[in-house]
Design an enzyme around this catalytic site. Structure first.
Site, mmCIF file in Angstrom:
data_model
loop_
_atom_site.group_PDB
_atom_site.id
_atom_site.type_symbol
_atom_site.label_atom_id
_atom_site.label_comp_id
_atom_site.label_asym_id
_atom_site.label_seq_id
_atom_site.Cartn_x
_atom_site.Cartn_y
_atom_site.Cartn_z
ATOM 1 N N GLY A 70 0.802 -1.211 0.000
ATOM 2 C CA GLY A 70 0.000 0.000 0.000
ATOM 3 C C GLY A 70 0.839 1.267 0.000
ATOM 4 O O GLY A 70 0.525 2.242 -0.696
ATOM 5 N N SER A 71 1.908 1.281 0.769
ATOM 6 C CA SER A 71 2.734 2.486 0.868
ATOM 7 C C SER A 71 3.335 2.847 -0.488
ATOM 8 O O SER A 71 3.300 4.008 -0.902
ATOM 9 C CB SER A 71 3.857 2.282 1.894
ATOM 10 O OG SER A 71 3.320 1.974 3.157
ATOM 11 N N ASN A 151 -8.028 3.777 8.549
ATOM 12 C CA ASN A 151 -7.460 2.612 9.220
ATOM 13 C C ASN A 151 -7.588 2.667 10.738
ATOM 14 O O ASN A 151 -7.506 1.649 11.404
ATOM 15 C CB ASN A 151 -5.993 2.427 8.819
ATOM 16 C CG ASN A 151 -5.201 3.702 8.897
ATOM 17 O OD1 ASN A 151 -5.547 4.709 8.284
ATOM 18 N ND2 ASN A 151 -4.132 3.681 9.675
ATOM 19 N N SER A 199 -3.451 -3.279 -0.606
ATOM 20 C CA SER A 199 -2.365 -4.051 -0.013
ATOM 21 C C SER A 199 -2.861 -5.429 0.391
ATOM 22 O O SER A 199 -3.875 -5.555 1.075
ATOM 23 C CB SER A 199 -1.838 -3.303 1.212
ATOM 24 O OG SER A 199 -0.852 -4.071 1.844
ATOM 25 N N HIS A 201 -1.805 -7.752 2.478
ATOM 26 C CA HIS A 201 -1.829 -8.257 3.867
ATOM 27 C C HIS A 201 -2.967 -7.693 4.706
ATOM 28 O O HIS A 201 -3.138 -8.062 5.866
ATOM 29 C CB HIS A 201 -0.469 -8.050 4.553
ATOM 30 C CG HIS A 201 -0.153 -6.661 4.990
ATOM 31 N ND1 HIS A 201 -0.271 -6.270 6.306
ATOM 32 C CD2 HIS A 201 0.285 -5.578 4.317
ATOM 33 C CE1 HIS A 201 0.101 -5.006 6.415
ATOM 34 N NE2 HIS A 201 0.438 -4.555 5.220
ATOM 35 N N THR A 237 12.045 -7.814 -10.825
ATOM 36 C CA THR A 237 11.393 -9.095 -11.101
ATOM 37 C C THR A 237 10.178 -9.253 -10.198
ATOM 38 O O THR A 237 10.259 -9.037 -8.994
ATOM 39 C CB THR A 237 12.396 -10.254 -10.874
ATOM 40 O OG1 THR A 237 13.521 -10.011 -11.709
ATOM 41 C CG2 THR A 237 11.771 -11.595 -11.214
ATOM 42 N N CYS A 324 2.908 5.702 20.018
ATOM 43 C CA CYS A 324 3.930 5.537 21.039
ATOM 44 C C CYS A 324 4.940 4.474 20.651
ATOM 45 O O CYS A 324 6.104 4.524 21.020
ATOM 46 C CB CYS A 324 3.244 5.168 22.335
ATOM 47 S SG CYS A 324 4.323 4.567 23.599
HETATM 48 C C1 LIG Z 1 -1.709 -0.592 6.005
HETATM 49 C C2 LIG Z 1 -2.058 0.647 5.294
HETATM 50 C C3 LIG Z 1 -1.184 1.221 4.357
HETATM 51 C C4 LIG Z 1 0.191 0.669 4.105
HETATM 52 O O1 LIG Z 1 0.155 -0.553 3.419
HETATM 53 P P1 LIG Z 1 1.480 -1.464 3.393
HETATM 54 O O2 LIG Z 1 1.157 -2.571 2.461
HETATM 55 O O3 LIG Z 1 1.681 -1.931 4.805
HETATM 56 O O4 LIG Z 1 2.586 -0.607 2.903
HETATM 57 C C5 LIG Z 1 -1.593 2.355 3.691
HETATM 58 N N1 LIG Z 1 -2.794 2.902 3.911
HETATM 59 C C6 LIG Z 1 -3.670 2.374 4.791
HETATM 60 C C7 LIG Z 1 -5.001 3.006 4.970
HETATM 61 C C8 LIG Z 1 -3.332 1.236 5.520
HETATM 62 O O5 LIG Z 1 -4.194 0.731 6.395
#
Ligand SMILES: *Cc1c(COP(=O)(O)O)cnc(C)c1O
Length: 396
Positions: A70-71, A151, A199, A201, A237, A324
């Site tokens: 996601g990042s 999130n 993302s 995961h 790759t 934190c």
């Molecule tokens: C987890 C998350 C991300 C980051 O995703 P990654 O795959 O961990 O880099 C970005 N945006 C939101 C809203 C998320 O919950």
């Protein structure tokens, strides 16, 4: 009892995703860029995954670009809009104060490079107002980036309306849908989304893999230079085992979405009712427009970190409202953005339940949180000041 209630941070991989990942590692080890059959079979597997993912969000396969998560997808989307905007002399970007740091930190970087950023206020219910978005759009606006679902507090934004406004005003619309994909129905055509980040995961796929949807006709800009993978837009790759597993996980999530969401929302509301019985507490974010798995509460007179440790001792994995863990004792920027004051934001708890959660588990969570909050308040100096009337209560 062991209850994992931090699915917004990451999810456990599904059996099907794991099976697919191992199978791909064993049987599709070729490099998709190689011309011999083993490579071409891997290429077919890659394209099969791309088509499956595209179908779930109603995109075309060629509009899906695989990333490391996601990042990266967020970074690439923002960089693309910025470069394309600047070419037309447009240097203004609109976002919101409660975006993920992958967005906010990238915006900071763009600001240092001459872009102007307007952050829309989020309001107490954790939802932006489309009228304010309409007003904020200018002649030189090149991008609107607003997340689909938050999130931390789980609030769902009016993405369809945002998409319509942006399309009619000729502004690119990106949405960080990392919390939404696999959990809420997404249709990039109907919602008029130009770019979307996801993302694996967060929907029971593997970590370190994700994708960016980019509408046909938008010239995606590279973050990573190198080979010609992903039509030259993302070198390196391809992580085929993870990509195949992501597709398997997403297909599974899409198939079970309706049923899972209904069940989770029921347990979520049960949790909300139970936790509301705690005096001087409040739910954060809208009660209805929220992810089926998200519960976020503030409790006055305690600190979030101590709740987490005591809940962990009772077998419950949850998360708090402050950053934190990163070494700083800053309360969450999301809770501050909806108007929670520092003290209250500090005593916050996020429970993000999974599809298999039961009502018995929810009851155990409610009982545990009640006990832990009462225990922490019993020796909290802040709580003593509040009860002795030296400080006014903020939460009812
Ligand atoms: C987890 C998350 C991300 C980051 O995703 P990654 O795959 O961990 O880099 C970005 N945006 C939101 C809203 C998320 O919950």
């Amino acid at each position: 009892m062991q209850i994992y209630a931090d699915n917004a941070a990451t999810t456990q991989m599904s059996e099907e995703a794991m099976r697919t990942m191992i199978d791909t590692m064993q049987n599709w080890y070729g490099n998709p860029s190689s011309l011999y059959r083993i490579g071409q079979r891997a290429k077919e597997k890659l394209e099969e995954a791309r088509a499956e993912i595209a179908q779930v969000i109603n995109a075309q396969p060629r509009e899906i670009v695989f990333t490391s998560g996601g990042s990266e997808a967020d970074n690439q989307a923002l960089l693309t809009a910025a470069i394309l905007g600047r070419r037309k002399g447009k240097n203004h970007i609109i976002s919101s104060a409660f975006e993920h740091h992958a967005i906010l930190h990238t915006l900071k970087k763009l600001e240092k490079n001459g872009f102007e950023v307007t952050l829309l206020p989020v309001h107490e219910n954790g939802i932006i107002r489309v009228e304010e978005l309409e007003k904020a759009i200018r002649e030189d606006t090149c991008l609107v980036t607003i997340m689909t679902a938050n999130n931390e507090i789980g609030t769902i934004q009016p993405v369809r309306q945002i998409g319509e406004i942006c399309r009619s005003r000729g502004v690119l619309f990106h949405t960080d849908a990392v919390q939404a994909v696999g959990h809420l129905p997404i249709d990039v055509q109907e919602m008029k989304i130009d770019m979307l980040s996801a993302s694996a995961h967060k929907f029971h796929g593997p970590k370190g893999t994700g994708f960016l949807y980019v509408r046909k006709g938008i010239a995606l800009q590279n973050l990573i230079e190198g080979g010609a993978q992903e039509r030259g837009k993302r070198a390196g790759t391809e992580n085929l085992p993870a990509i195949a597993a992501m597709a398997a996980a997403l297909k599974e999530a899409a198939a079970g979405m309706e049923e899972n969401a209904a069940h989770m929302a029921e347990v979520r509301d049960h949790l909300i009712r139970g936790l509301s019985e705690i005096p001087h507490s409040a739910l954060n974010g809208d009660a209805v427009q929220r992810l089926p798995g998200n519960v976020n509460f503030s409790f006055e007179g305690i600190e979030g970190e101590s709740i987490l440790i005591l809940l962990d001792m009772r077998g419950i994995s949850a998360s708090s409202g402050s950053a934190c863990t990163s070494g700083a004792l800053d309360p969450s920027h999301v809770l501050l953005s909806i108007g929670r004051v520092h003290d209250v934001a500090h005593g916050s708890l996020r429970l993000s339940i999974g599809e298999t959660v039961t009502t018995e588990e929810a009851d155990y969570i409610i009982q545990s949180v009640k006990e832990v909050v009462a225990h922490l308040r019993s020796f909290s100096p802040v709580w003593r000041d509040l009860t002795e009337g030296k400080k006014p209560f903020i939460l009812k």
